[in-house]
Design an enzyme around this catalytic site. Structure first.
Site, PDB file in Angstrom:
ATOM      1  N   TYR A 161      36.083  45.814  31.537  1.00  0.00           N
ATOM      2  CA  TYR A 161      34.627  45.625  31.456  1.00  0.00           C
ATOM      3  C   TYR A 161      33.883  46.966  31.395  1.00  0.00           C
ATOM      4  O   TYR A 161      32.730  47.017  31.001  1.00  0.00           O
ATOM      5  CB  TYR A 161      34.102  44.812  32.644  1.00  0.00           C
ATOM      6  CG  TYR A 161      34.572  43.362  32.649  1.00  0.00           C
ATOM      7  CD1 TYR A 161      35.129  42.796  31.519  1.00  0.00           C
ATOM      8  CD2 TYR A 161      34.453  42.572  33.781  1.00  0.00           C
ATOM      9  CE1 TYR A 161      35.569  41.489  31.509  1.00  0.00           C
ATOM     10  CE2 TYR A 161      34.887  41.248  33.783  1.00  0.00           C
ATOM     11  CZ  TYR A 161      35.452  40.720  32.638  1.00  0.00           C
ATOM     12  OH  TYR A 161      35.879  39.415  32.631  1.00  0.00           O
TER      13      TYR A 161
ATOM     14  N   LYS B  91      49.822  41.623  33.813  1.00  0.00           N
ATOM     15  CA  LYS B  91      50.582  41.265  32.606  1.00  0.00           C
ATOM     16  C   LYS B  91      51.443  42.457  32.217  1.00  0.00           C
ATOM     17  O   LYS B  91      51.234  43.091  31.173  1.00  0.00           O
ATOM     18  CB  LYS B  91      49.618  40.888  31.475  1.00  0.00           C
ATOM     19  CG  LYS B  91      48.908  39.560  31.685  1.00  0.00           C
ATOM     20  CD  LYS B  91      49.761  38.354  31.338  1.00  0.00           C
ATOM     21  CE  LYS B  91      49.959  38.233  29.847  1.00  0.00           C
ATOM     22  NZ  LYS B  91      50.863  37.082  29.523  1.00  0.00           N
TER      23      LYS B  91
ATOM     24  N   ASP C 172      49.063  34.906  33.668  1.00  0.00           N
ATOM     25  CA  ASP C 172      48.952  33.579  33.044  1.00  0.00           C
ATOM     26  C   ASP C 172      49.689  32.538  33.877  1.00  0.00           C
ATOM     27  O   ASP C 172      49.197  31.416  34.085  1.00  0.00           O
ATOM     28  CB  ASP C 172      49.452  33.609  31.589  1.00  0.00           C
ATOM     29  CG  ASP C 172      50.829  34.258  31.435  1.00  0.00           C
ATOM     30  OD1 ASP C 172      51.249  34.998  32.339  1.00  0.00           O
ATOM     31  OD2 ASP C 172      51.488  34.015  30.401  1.00  0.00           O
TER      32      ASP C 172
ATOM     33  N   ASP D 246      38.332  37.770  37.344  1.00  0.00           N
ATOM     34  CA  ASP D 246      37.161  37.006  36.933  1.00  0.00           C
ATOM     35  C   ASP D 246      37.570  35.575  36.597  1.00  0.00           C
ATOM     36  O   ASP D 246      36.970  34.592  37.061  1.00  0.00           O
ATOM     37  CB  ASP D 246      36.549  37.701  35.695  1.00  0.00           C
ATOM     38  CG  ASP D 246      35.154  37.237  35.395  1.00  0.00           C
ATOM     39  OD1 ASP D 246      34.615  36.412  36.159  1.00  0.00           O
ATOM     40  OD2 ASP D 246      34.588  37.689  34.379  1.00  0.00           O
TER      41      ASP D 246
ATOM     42  N   ASP E 194      37.461  31.948  39.240  1.00  0.00           N
ATOM     43  CA  ASP E 194      36.708  30.752  38.856  1.00  0.00           C
ATOM     44  C   ASP E 194      37.608  29.520  38.823  1.00  0.00           C
ATOM     45  O   ASP E 194      37.189  28.427  39.194  1.00  0.00           O
ATOM     46  CB  ASP E 194      36.028  30.951  37.492  1.00  0.00           C
ATOM     47  CG  ASP E 194      34.676  31.637  37.633  1.00  0.00           C
ATOM     48  OD1 ASP E 194      34.386  32.146  38.740  1.00  0.00           O
ATOM     49  OD2 ASP E 194      33.910  31.678  36.654  1.00  0.00           O
TER      50      ASP E 194
END
Ligand code: NAD
Length: 385
Positions: free
Chosen positions: A156, A207, A240, A264, A268
């Site tokens: 970000y 990852k 994942d 992020d 959620d």
């Protein structure tokens, strides 16, 4: 019962004064903050704690007063507070204000100036709400996990971050994922420290199979664990797979530590296991002060200012009250009282009280203020016992 309360009161005399800085913000931010304030005042009145309270403006309300989303004086108060409690910012009234003065800029400035690099997102499923989850009751009932998301680095913020015109009718978008060793170390330490106060397990998600930043993340977390936290259980999980596991068997997790982007998304996903936006607290922590060990900190509900229900008395104050509980636990050395506040929330839900966002057949609908009153009454009754 009185004897025990007296013991708490006696403790209070030995207690230092804690400085709380309240930033209610806009829309329902002010409405839910009023309910958390009832609890803060109760702690003061009973002598259980000594809170010194200051209040400031942030978001649209700060823009209206000062022409910016937070003024320097309020940032300074946030810097010197033991904990900042933040409501929510934004609303259609400020849609047209210049970009750098938009309501969210107030929150971003606080995160930056206070260097709040670790975002804590708990996912706790109260038994009374287990049927409200999109997953089966047995999967979520009793769930209590915590995601530590790195908040100030990663894709970000990395440069270059741009869209270039390739001149052949094509454009190219670039975001850059960057992590330095120290950024991973400090996020990992927060996760390991928190795990020690919980079920002593950290799952680190990245990852490493396709990203160099994942390789470094894995390497640094492994080293910090071996050198400083060998007593804590550590596992590595691909991000994942972590998403899949969160909906398959979320109770396997205690503390998950991950980068800004994966955090992020995963936070959620985890949040929605537990029901309404109105239930979700969060904390953002900075580095410990070298002399005092105190971390700069900001506590806020995950939800926004909910302009659609602002002013109607329908907002659920539980996310804000649970954010106060996190402040008690992580900044104010009042972990037992944090447990009591959360227990009071659970008890009031078990008694069937619901704000409209949680309303279900056979339940008793209450407004923002009534929900706050019930939680305080429960806390006052069981907290003294
Ligand atoms: P929102 O979280 O404000 O609302 C989304 C939906 O959830 C709405 O229907 C709302 O009524 C409901 N909701 C939210 N909190 C609730 C609560 N405590 N009780 C009951 N229902 C609740 O998100 P949005 O509508 O996308 O954004 C509204 C404004 O808030 C925008 O200006 C946005 O930029 C801002 N926002 C601020 C923050 C923050 O301050 N941290 C976070 C998200 C959005």
């Amino acid at each position: 019962m009185d004897d025990l309360l007296d013991a708490h009161v006696k403790d209070a005399y030995r207690m230092t004064t804690h400085k709380l800085f309240l930033l209610p913000g806009d829309g329902i931010g002010a409405e839910v903050m009023a309910e958390a304030t009832k609890l803060i005042n109760w702690f003061n009145q009973t002598g259980i704690a000594a809170f010194e309270i200051e209040q400031g403006l942030v978001g649209g309300s700060a823009y209206d007063a000062h022409g910016e989303a937070i003024c320097d004086a309020d940032v300074a108060l946030a810097q010197s507070a033991d904990a900042v409690l933040f409501g929510a910012v934004g609303g259609p009234k400020w849609d047209g204000v210049p970009y750098d003065k938009r309501p969210e800029a107030g929150l971003l400035r606080l995160r930056k100036d206070l260097e709040l690099f670790a975002n804590l997102r708990p996912a706790i499923c109260y038994p009374a709400l287990a049927d409200g989850s999109s997953l089966k009751r047995e999967i979520v009932e009793g769930l209590d996990l915590l995601i530590v998301r790195e908040l100030t680095g990663g894709v970000y913020f990395g440069e270059p971050k741009e869209i270039t015109d390739l001149g052949n009718g094509q454009k190219r978008a670039i975001d850059t994922q960057i992590y330095d060793t120290y950024e991973i170390e400090r996020a990992a330490r927060v996760a390991f420290d928190l795990a020690r106060t919980r079920r002593n397990k950290v799952s680190s998600a990245e990852k490493r199979n396709v990203m160099k930043s994942g390789v470094l993340w894995n390497e640094v977390v492994t080293r910090v664990h071996a050198e400083e936290y060998p007593d804590v259980e550590l596992e590595h999980v691909l991000a994942d797979n972590c998403g899949m596991q969160l909906v398959r068997n979320p109770k396997q997790y205690d503390v998950i530590v991950t980068d800004n982007l994966f955090g992020d998304v995963l936070s959620d996903v985890a949040a929605m296991l537990t029901g309404s936006l109105g239930m979700l607290p969060s904390a953002s922590l900075g580095a410990p002060d070298e002399k005092t060990g105190r971390r700069k900190s900001l506590y806020e509900p995950v939800h926004g200012s909910a302009p659609d229900i602002a002013g109607t008395g329908k907002a659920n104050p539980i996310a804000m009250i649970a954010s106060l509980a996190m402040a008690l636990r992580y900044s104010l050395n009042m972990g037992e009282w944090a447990d009591q506040v959360e227990a009071a929330i659970g008890a009031v839900l078990a008694q069937g009280f619901r704000t409209p966002d949680l309303m279900d057949d056979g339940m008793k609908e209450v407004g923002t203020s009534e929900m706050g009153d019930h939680i305080l009454a429960e806390l006052a009754e069981t907290g003294a016992a």
